[in-house]
Every structure is written in structure tokens, then in C-alpha cells.
Design a protein around this motif. Structure first.
Motif, PDB file in Angstrom:
ATOM      1  N   ASN A  62       0.831  -1.209   0.000  1.00  0.00           N
ATOM      2  CA  ASN A  62       0.000   0.000   0.000  1.00  0.00           C
ATOM      3  C   ASN A  62       0.865   1.259   0.000  1.00  0.00           C
ATOM      4  OD1 ASN A  62      -2.237  -1.580   0.051  1.00  0.00           O
ATOM      5  ND2 ASN A  62      -2.640  -1.320   2.255  1.00  0.00           N
ATOM      6  N   GLU A  63       1.920   1.241   0.823  1.00  0.00           N
ATOM      7  CA  GLU A  63       2.802   2.403   0.902  1.00  0.00           C
ATOM      8  C   GLU A  63       3.464   2.664  -0.448  1.00  0.00           C
ATOM      9  OE1 GLU A  63       6.032   3.769   4.152  1.00  0.00           O
ATOM     10  OE2 GLU A  63       6.793   2.294   2.713  1.00  0.00           O
ATOM     11  N   VAL A  64       3.904   1.598  -1.083  1.00  0.00           N
ATOM     12  CA  VAL A  64       4.548   1.726  -2.389  1.00  0.00           C
ATOM     13  C   VAL A  64       3.573   2.309  -3.418  1.00  0.00           C
ATOM     14  CG1 VAL A  64       5.396   0.324  -4.317  1.00  0.00           C
ATOM     15  CG2 VAL A  64       6.350  -0.002  -2.036  1.00  0.00           C
ATOM     16  N   GLN A  65       2.322   1.831  -3.366  1.00  0.00           N
ATOM     17  CA  GLN A  65       1.318   2.358  -4.299  1.00  0.00           C
ATOM     18  C   GLN A  65       1.037   3.836  -4.026  1.00  0.00           C
ATOM     19  OE1 GLN A  65      -1.526  -0.846  -3.441  1.00  0.00           O
ATOM     20  NE2 GLN A  65      -1.582  -1.288  -5.659  1.00  0.00           N
ATOM     21  N   GLU A  66       0.993   4.174  -2.727  1.00  0.00           N
ATOM     22  CA  GLU A  66       0.749   5.563  -2.342  1.00  0.00           C
ATOM     23  C   GLU A  66       1.872   6.472  -2.853  1.00  0.00           C
ATOM     24  OE1 GLU A  66       0.285   8.112   1.800  1.00  0.00           O
ATOM     25  OE2 GLU A  66       0.254   5.933   1.907  1.00  0.00           O
ATOM     26  N   PHE A  67       3.106   5.992  -2.701  1.00  0.00           N
ATOM     27  CA  PHE A  67       4.238   6.806  -3.136  1.00  0.00           C
ATOM     28  C   PHE A  67       4.250   6.957  -4.657  1.00  0.00           C
ATOM     29  CE2 PHE A  67       8.937   7.543  -3.726  1.00  0.00           C
ATOM     30  CZ  PHE A  67       8.919   8.810  -3.180  1.00  0.00           C
TER      31      PHE A  67
ATOM     32  N   GLU B 194       3.499  10.427  -9.459  1.00  0.00           N
ATOM     33  CA  GLU B 194       2.746  10.661 -10.689  1.00  0.00           C
ATOM     34  C   GLU B 194       2.091  12.042 -10.649  1.00  0.00           C
ATOM     35  OE1 GLU B 194      -0.157   7.582 -11.676  1.00  0.00           O
ATOM     36  OE2 GLU B 194      -1.207   9.127 -12.850  1.00  0.00           O
ATOM     37  N   LYS B 195       1.448  12.349  -9.510  1.00  0.00           N
ATOM     38  CA  LYS B 195       0.747  13.631  -9.378  1.00  0.00           C
ATOM     39  C   LYS B 195       1.685  14.826  -9.467  1.00  0.00           C
ATOM     40  CE  LYS B 195      -3.308  12.615  -6.455  1.00  0.00           C
ATOM     41  NZ  LYS B 195      -3.782  12.860  -5.068  1.00  0.00           N
ATOM     42  N   THR B 196       2.906  14.671  -8.964  1.00  0.00           N
ATOM     43  CA  THR B 196       3.843  15.799  -9.020  1.00  0.00           C
ATOM     44  C   THR B 196       4.622  15.818 -10.331  1.00  0.00           C
ATOM     45  OG1 THR B 196       5.266  14.426  -7.616  1.00  0.00           O
ATOM     46  CG2 THR B 196       4.178  16.281  -6.572  1.00  0.00           C
TER      47      THR B 196
ATOM     48  N   SER C 106      -3.779  14.153   1.932  1.00  0.00           N
ATOM     49  CA  SER C 106      -4.325  13.986   0.582  1.00  0.00           C
ATOM     50  C   SER C 106      -3.843  15.076  -0.376  1.00  0.00           C
ATOM     51  CB  SER C 106      -5.857  13.988   0.634  1.00  0.00           C
ATOM     52  OG  SER C 106      -6.321  15.265   1.041  1.00  0.00           O
ATOM     53  N   VAL C 107      -3.242  16.146   0.166  1.00  0.00           N
ATOM     54  CA  VAL C 107      -2.795  17.232  -0.726  1.00  0.00           C
ATOM     55  C   VAL C 107      -1.272  17.378  -0.754  1.00  0.00           C
ATOM     56  CG1 VAL C 107      -4.944  18.544  -0.630  1.00  0.00           C
ATOM     57  CG2 VAL C 107      -3.174  18.937   1.106  1.00  0.00           C
ATOM     58  N   ILE C 108      -0.554  16.336  -0.335  1.00  0.00           N
ATOM     59  CA  ILE C 108       0.918  16.409  -0.351  1.00  0.00           C
ATOM     60  C   ILE C 108       1.431  16.690  -1.758  1.00  0.00           C
ATOM     61  CG2 ILE C 108       3.033  15.044  -0.088  1.00  0.00           C
ATOM     62  CD1 ILE C 108       1.780  13.680   2.316  1.00  0.00           C
ATOM     63  N   ALA C 109       0.866  15.993  -2.741  1.00  0.00           N
ATOM     64  CA  ALA C 109       1.341  16.188  -4.115  1.00  0.00           C
ATOM     65  C   ALA C 109       1.054  17.611  -4.587  1.00  0.00           C
ATOM     66  CB  ALA C 109       0.694  15.177  -5.051  1.00  0.00           C
ATOM     67  N   ASP C 110      -0.123  18.152  -4.213  1.00  0.00           N
ATOM     68  CA  ASP C 110      -0.452  19.531  -4.598  1.00  0.00           C
ATOM     69  C   ASP C 110       0.538  20.508  -3.969  1.00  0.00           C
ATOM     70  OD1 ASP C 110      -3.275  19.021  -5.872  1.00  0.00           O
ATOM     71  OD2 ASP C 110      -3.229  17.909  -3.981  1.00  0.00           O
ATOM     72  N   ALA C 111       0.864  20.259  -2.693  1.00  0.00           N
ATOM     73  CA  ALA C 111       1.846  21.108  -2.018  1.00  0.00           C
ATOM     74  C   ALA C 111       3.196  21.010  -2.716  1.00  0.00           C
ATOM     75  CB  ALA C 111       1.969  20.695  -0.550  1.00  0.00           C
ATOM     76  N   GLY C 112       3.553  19.800  -3.117  1.00  0.00           N
ATOM     77  CA  GLY C 112       4.819  19.598  -3.822  1.00  0.00           C
ATOM     78  C   GLY C 112       4.861  20.360  -5.135  1.00  0.00           C
ATOM     79  N   LEU C 113       3.752  20.327  -5.873  1.00  0.00           N
ATOM     80  CA  LEU C 113       3.695  21.056  -7.147  1.00  0.00           C
ATOM     81  C   LEU C 113       3.818  22.561  -6.921  1.00  0.00           C
ATOM     82  CD1 LEU C 113       0.926  19.192  -9.180  1.00  0.00           C
ATOM     83  CD2 LEU C 113       3.324  19.535  -9.842  1.00  0.00           C
ATOM     84  N   LEU C 114       3.121  23.066  -5.891  1.00  0.00           N
ATOM     85  CA  LEU C 114       3.213  24.492  -5.573  1.00  0.00           C
ATOM     86  C   LEU C 114       4.647  24.863  -5.197  1.00  0.00           C
ATOM     87  CD1 LEU C 114       1.910  27.264  -4.980  1.00  0.00           C
ATOM     88  CD2 LEU C 114       1.454  26.430  -2.650  1.00  0.00           C
ATOM     89  N   ALA C 115       5.270  24.010  -4.360  1.00  0.00           N
ATOM     90  CA  ALA C 115       6.655  24.266  -3.943  1.00  0.00           C
ATOM     91  C   ALA C 115       7.562  24.371  -5.165  1.00  0.00           C
ATOM     92  CB  ALA C 115       7.139  23.153  -3.016  1.00  0.00           C
ATOM     93  N   GLU C 116       7.401  23.441  -6.108  1.00  0.00           N
ATOM     94  CA  GLU C 116       8.249  23.452  -7.299  1.00  0.00           C
ATOM     95  C   GLU C 116       8.043  24.711  -8.128  1.00  0.00           C
ATOM     96  OE1 GLU C 116      10.555  21.283  -6.321  1.00  0.00           O
ATOM     97  OE2 GLU C 116      10.777  20.815  -8.456  1.00  0.00           O
ATOM     98  N   THR C 117       6.782  25.146  -8.260  1.00  0.00           N
ATOM     99  CA  THR C 117       6.508  26.363  -9.035  1.00  0.00           C
ATOM    100  C   THR C 117       7.205  27.565  -8.398  1.00  0.00           C
ATOM    101  OG1 THR C 117       4.361  25.442  -9.600  1.00  0.00           O
ATOM    102  CG2 THR C 117       4.662  27.795  -9.998  1.00  0.00           C
ATOM    103  N   LEU C 118       7.090  27.686  -7.079  1.00  0.00           N
ATOM    104  CA  LEU C 118       7.734  28.808  -6.392  1.00  0.00           C
ATOM    105  C   LEU C 118       9.257  28.718  -6.515  1.00  0.00           C
ATOM    106  CD1 LEU C 118       5.544  28.917  -3.137  1.00  0.00           C
ATOM    107  CD2 LEU C 118       5.395  30.453  -5.102  1.00  0.00           C
TER     108      LEU C 118
END
Lengths: 431, 431
Positions: free
Chosen positions: A244-249, A254-256, B352-364
Motif C-alpha cells: 500500500n505504501e509503495v502504491q501511495e508513493f 505521478e501527481k507531481t 491527501s494534498v501532499i502532491a499539490d503542495a509539492g507542485l506548488l513548492a516546485e513552481t515557487l
């Protein structure tokens, strides 16, 4: 007998033109770290042997170490890597400071046979987060790593961040039928897959699996998996927290938009202390076979110092290996290689005006202009050649008349054009 | 048993707040060097023992060395100083490259008893010109040294550049009646003058002078001279070429306005290889007794490598000693000590918004803003405390709503004011 003009084999010696290239690389590494709120630290090169004997793995402190007894009868080692020193520093600075986000550019030492990209004395960039159990920490260090590659203008087609998880692999090996006591050996075998010929590796793995052909075959299937949605894998790992952790990561990556990151169960990394997510950066081409960078999560290092359990995640990156990679893809700018050491050369017409030349040099330097003042004492023509040899384009000549009037002639070497003016006027042109 | 949380005695360990101060100092050293057209280089830490046995002086390679036999049976030493490695590099790069103007910031090693300002592992800034016989080279390196002190805003009242000449002193000692074979011992005695009690030193000098009280008295007169126009000295040194050179150099220093430079016949420097002008930088106050810097001209080092005779002039400066000096005069700015590691902190409202935070961080970050993204996974209140602890003044919160709308709230912690805006608007405020 004359002394040798060569340094010892595998040692780091950098002439200015080499230093400029190395500094271009380390400046990007530092800059990317600072951009993500990481702070620089450093530790000693000379460390107690016991610090590394505890966790780094036998090879590093055994056959590959620079270790000796100092004049105070201490068993010491020139650090082969940075992480144990980092763990000690974090242990001594206390929990109040957590999480820490630190980076460093230490010189490290390993007694190995020198070859392309492998030397005995090397700079190894290190970046770590300690005191966070969240996958956000793994994401953050991989964002920095990816940001470094983007800063070098490296297209994502030429590198890959392969990643997996030690915890996941431990569970997977158990489910493949590999007994716990064989895991260390099987991890070693998996780590050597790309360094050995196929047949030799198969034998090596079979032996590591206790000679069980069926089990070894399943392990081969496991490390050949290329996707987390592989149905054989999904079936094997049903209801596994580590899976599960691997899938989450994977979803976070992917999202970033880190398209260069690829789940690769064959990535386990050689250092003994990794416990969670592990990753490495590799050249997708064939010229640089060594991984450029390796890292992951380690849970049990800081505890060695009697502090509580503090988990860390980070990576080490060889500056030389990275530099060779960048060079093989033409990513070291010519402007770095050909940089001139000064903006202007001051030619000194006679020894009677050395002090005047020195005063002029100081005035220009105080205005932010880089000035090389002649120290050769040669004739003016040779001084102009000296400026050319150094790729400096502007030359100001100081003679008795100039020293008296304060009006100087400046020659722009590429077209030979001469401008005359006061110090202020020349500063205006040079800035 | 838990491992010690302390490094070995005398070793260099730098936490980020210490590293910042050290980097402030080394950046000024590098900046002043670059400003004068010097280029950075580096050599190996591990060198052949023979490289230092030849010229550095017995103490350095004997009682004070970190020397050992490596796994290839080589007798090696961790460099106690940089100049021999520099001489080798210049010898191997050939005469066409001369003169060279190089600087370096090497880690060096000496096994001495640690005390204030003296450690076993230390950064020693080195700056040298090789391939010039002109006094312009001496002037240039002293201009850089003086420029360094000015860059630190050190008033000229708190430091002194004491200088003399080995060649001059050799002639002067002969004229004082000291036989050539006693010179080495007498130089050692002169070098120790400020490190011993008066009476003990008088005895030491008398012995070095072969027990001749009259000769020893003349040497005391010589090292007590405070001016080049001293009539006793002028009489003693009539028609001496070395005295002419010293007078010429004094005039250069006067004309270029280096008021902190003072002719001091007691300055001879400990290293055996100096042959011409020698100098040192000292604190005029009483808190820092060790000289901050020592240097001079050396004629015979490069020849050890079978190359022709190439004369050099340069100095070494201990970064720690200089840092202690600057601290004792309050010259390390508070802004350096208190610097924040980032311009903005990104608080993450839920996992649930870690990836969104990561994207924002990268943009800045891509806009040149230093961003610390939360990796603690703690509640928002604790994340704001974490920003405060790091002295970061702006905090952007990312939650589900912000991730969807792209409109973020940014809080300025000192006054609690909140601004809402798009990424572009926040960048505008932060830049």
C-alpha cells in the motif's frame, strides 16, 4: 632524486579549469538544496572506526577503508560516506530541532581500484531529512533530485530515478518463499544484477536462495516486474501494508509529474542500513554504467547514539560521476569551461608605477570589477599576450603619464579599439 | 553500548548555524581572491609523505603529522599545509602557464594539542602567485590580504601586517656577527620571541648565537628596530642589495596606502622554505595571540620536482583563527547568524494534498523563491510553529479547497496579516 609531479593514484587534484567545472556542478547541487530550504553542514573527515563498523556494511570498513591508528592510539577511519556522521550530529542536537533538512558536500575515501568515475578521494553530495515518518519526506528529497537534473537542463529521457522499498521487498521475498535468514544474501544478489553476466548472476541468486530453483525463479519474476498494476504482483501482495505504501508513493510521484521516476523492484541499494523506500539515479544511455546517486529511508541509525528512534531519508550523489554524465551529454556549458579569470588586465609600463597600478586595481575592485594586475614585470607586448592567454578582453595600461594625469587608455582586444578616460569613465564601461 | 555523540577531539564538525558563519568567512576570502583575478584549485588531502619531508620542516612531518601506511604499502600523510602540493601542480603544468595566480581552501591536518584557535582538522585559505620575481607579486598578495580585512569592515587599528625579509635578515645576521651555520637556529629563536617569557627567550637566543653575548645583544637590537630609517640599521646595512629591496617594498606599501603594514624584523615565519619577503597578519589586541596569517616568498620549492627554478609568493590563513578574530570584534553580522533557511513555508492541511503542495513548492522554487515544504505531517498549528522555529516569516497553507481553486492564503507571521491570491500573485509578493 626529483619528487614525482603526479598525485597518488585515485586522489582528487583540480587545476583551475577543472575546478571551475566541478564548482559549476556543486553550485547547482547547493543551489537546488537551498531553494528547497535545506541547510549546509559538515562533519570530520577523520572519524572513529567504530562509527562505520556498526552499520555501513563490512566491505566499506574492511577491504575498502583508509583506516589507521593515530598518534593518540585511536582507531580512526577517513569517512567512506557521510550518513553515520550525520546521524551522530542529529543525535547530539536533540529532538527539539526535528525535523532537520540538511545537505553537505563532504570529501570521502574508499580504497578501491580507480577506474572511470571511481576514485579513492571523492566529493559526495548528501541531502537528508531526519525526524519525519511521512512519505512527504521521500517526495521532497526526490523533488530536489529531480530539480537538480532540471537545473542542468538534463532532458528526462537521459536519466531515470528507479525506486522500490526494502520493507516491500522483505514482505515480497517472504511471500516468494525466501526465508528471513536468507534475505540479506538475496538483497546482495539483487543489487548485483546489473553488474554481473546473466548466467553467473542466476547461479549467484540460486545459491543465495538456498539452492531452491522454484524460489529463485519466483524472485526473478519479482525483480522483473515493471508496473505496480502487474496482476501477478497485485495477487502476490494482496493486503500488504508495505505494498500500500509503495502504491501511495507511486501516486505522489505521478501527481507531481516526476516522469523520470520508475518503480523498479530490482533497486535495493547496497548499504545495509536502508529500511524503507530506496531509490537510485541512473543514466538511461550506456556510457555511464554506475548509478549517479543512491538513497532511501533509514530507521535505525540515530538510535546507535542512545537517542530515541529518529527516522531519516536522504541520498548521496557522487560529484565526479555526475560530472562525467553531464560531460557525456554536453551539459557543461562552454562558458564555464572558457571563463576568464578577470574583467580587465592592468598592464604596468615600468616598475616606477607599480604602486599607481596597485591603487588603480584597488579602486576598480572596490567597484565590483575583477582586475588582474600585471606581476610579470615583462615588456608591454608580453603583458598584452598574458591578458590574451587568460581570455581577458580589456587591458588598461598604466605608465608615468597616466599615473600623473589620471586619464587611462583601455584597449578592447577583440577589435583593438582604444578608449581613453578617467577611472570613473572606465568603470562605467566595464560594469 | 551506545556510540559517542561527540566527534574526535580537534575535528571539524559544523552544524548549519556554524556552517553559515564559516561560509560567510570563506565567501569573503574567495570573493576577494576572484576580485583580484585569482583562480581556485584544490589538491589531494592524502599525499606522499616524501612531499612534505623535503621542505616543510621536521616538526610538521614528525611529531605533528597524521601519517600512515595505506593498503598499497604507500607511506602517506594527510597534508599539514598546501604549498608543497601547489608547487607540484605548478611544476607539472609547465612554464607556459606562468605566472599563475591561484587560491584554495584546503582541509589540512596537524596532530597538535587542541586549544583556542588551534585544532587538528582545519580549513586553511591559501593564495599564491608563482612565476614572478617582481615585488609587484608581493604587493598584489598583500593588497588581497588587506582587501579581505576591509571586506570584513575590520578597521586598520585592530590588525597589523608585520613584514620583513629572510634575505635581508640573513645579510643582517652576518653583519651582526652571526655565522651562517647558526642562522637556522637564530631564525627559530627569533620566531619564538612572542611565544616565550622574556628571560627564557634571552637564554634561548644566547644559546642559538653560540653563547656569544655581544652577538646576541646585537641580534636583540636588530629585532627591536621599528623603522627602516633607524640610523643604527641604516649604518649596519650600508650598500646591501637586500636592504634596498626592503626599502623599495616599504615605499610600495606606503604609496598604495596600506597603513596596517609595518616593517618588523622580528617576523621570520616558521616554515623552512621562505627565502625573501615574509609577512604575517596579527591582532593588535590581546585576545587572539596566534597570527591570523603567514606568508612570504619561496624560491626553491618547485625545483624539487625537476622543473626549472620558479619563484612563488603567497600566504596561508586559518579560517578558524580568522573567524575567532572577527567574532571577538563583533564583525560577524547578526544577519548571518540569524538567517532563515527559506522565504516561505508551505503548510500541508492533510496528507491527501501532499502532491499539490509539492507542485506548488516546485513552481515557487522555479521562480527563485526558497521554499520549505512541510514534511512533519503534524497538525497545522504545529506546522506554523515549525515555520517560526526556522525564522521563516511567510506561511502558505495548502488544503483541499486551495488545491482545487488555485487560490492560496499566505500569512505573514510577524503581524498575522493574511493575503489570498493565485500562485502568480503570491510570487509577486515574495520576490
Amino acid at each position: 632524486m626529483a619528487l614525482s609531479t603526479k598525485p597518488l593514484s585515485g586522489m582528487r587534484q583540480r587545476f583551475p579549469e577543472q575546478f571551475r567545472v566541478e564548482k559549476f556542478v556543486t553550485d547547482v547541487l547547493s543551489g537546488s538544496s537551498v531553494s528547497a530550504g535545506f541547510q549546509e553542514y559538515d562533519g570530520p573527515v577523520i572519524e572513529p572506526l567504530a562509527l562505520f563498523a556498526a552499520k555501513s556494511g563490512g566491505e566499506l570498513v574492511g577491504r575498502q577503508s583508509y583506516s589507521f591508528t593515530d598518534r593518540g592510539e585511536r582507531e580512526v577511519i577517513l569517512r567512506p560516506e557521510m550518513t553515520p556522521s550525520l546521524a551522530r550530529m542529529v543525535a547530539s542536537s536533540g529532538e527539539l530541532q526535528l525535523p532537520v533538512r540538511w545537505f553537505s558536500m563532504p570529501l570521502c575515501y574508499r580504497y578501491e581500484r580507480p577506474q572511470r568515475g571511481r576514485v579513492r578521494e571523492f566529493l559526495q553530495f548528501n541531502l537528508d531529512i531526519l525526524g519525519s515518518n511521512s512519505l512527504a519526506a521521500e517526495l521532497e528529497v526526490i523533488l530536489v533530485l529531480n530539480g537538480i537534473m532540471k537545473s542542468f537542463d538534463a532532458p528526462s529521457s537521459i536519466y531515470r530515478i528507479g525506486w522500490s522499498s526494502r520493507r516491500f521487498m522483505t514482505e515480497a521475498l517472504l511471500r516468494c518463499g525466501v526465508k528471513q535468514e536468507l534475505h540479506s544474501g538475496v538483497f546482495s544478489a539483487i543489487d548485483k544484477k546489473d553488474k554481473m553476466k546473466d548466467e553467473a548472476w542466476s547461479d549467484y541468486l540460486l545459491q543465495a536462495c538456498g539452492g531452491d530453483k522454484k524460489v529463485a525463479g519466483t524472485v526473478v519474476s519479482l525483480v522483473s516486474v515493471e508496473s505496480l498494476s502487474d496482476s501477478w504482483l497485485v495477487n502476490l501482495m494482496a493486503e500488504s501494508p508495505a505494498f500500500n505504501e509503495v502504491q501511495e508513493f507511486d501516486l505522489l510521484l505521478e501527481k507531481t509529474g516526476i516522469s523520470s521516476a520508475l518503480f523498479s523492484p530490482g533497486v535495493v541499494r547496497g548499504l545495509d542500513y536502508y529500511t524503507g523506500i530506496v531509490f537510485e539515479l541512473v543514466d538511461t544511455g550506456s556510457e555511464n554504467r554506475r548509478s549517479l546517486c543512491g538513497g532511501g529511508r533509514y530507521d535505525n541509525l540515530v538510535g546507535l547514539f542512545g537517542a530515541g528512534r529518529i527516522s531519516g531519508v536522504g541520498f548521496g550523489l557522487g560529484v565526479l560521476t555526475l560530472t562525467l554524465f553531464l560531460e557525456s551529454y554536453g551539459l557543461i556549458p562552454e562558458s564555464v569551461k572558457q571563463a576568464a579569470p578577470a574583467d580587465v588586465y592592468i598592464a604596468v609600463a615600468s616598475s616606477s608605477v607599480i604602486a599607481d597600478a596597485g591603487l588603480l586595481a584597488e579602486t576598480l575592485r572596490n567597484s565590483g570589477i575583477r582586475v588582474m594586475m600585471d606581476v610579470s614585470g615583462k615588456k608591454l607586448g608580453k603583458q598584452f599576450s598574458e591578458a590574451s592567454r587568460n581570455r581577458i578582453t580589456q587591458v588598461i595600461t598604466v605608465g608615468v603619464e597616466e599615473a600623473e594625469t589620471g586619464i587611462y587608455k583601455m584597449k578592447y582586444l577583440p577589435d583593438g579599439k582604444v578608449t581613453a578616460g578617467s577611472v570613473e569613465e572606465l568603470i562605467g564601461i566595464l560594469k
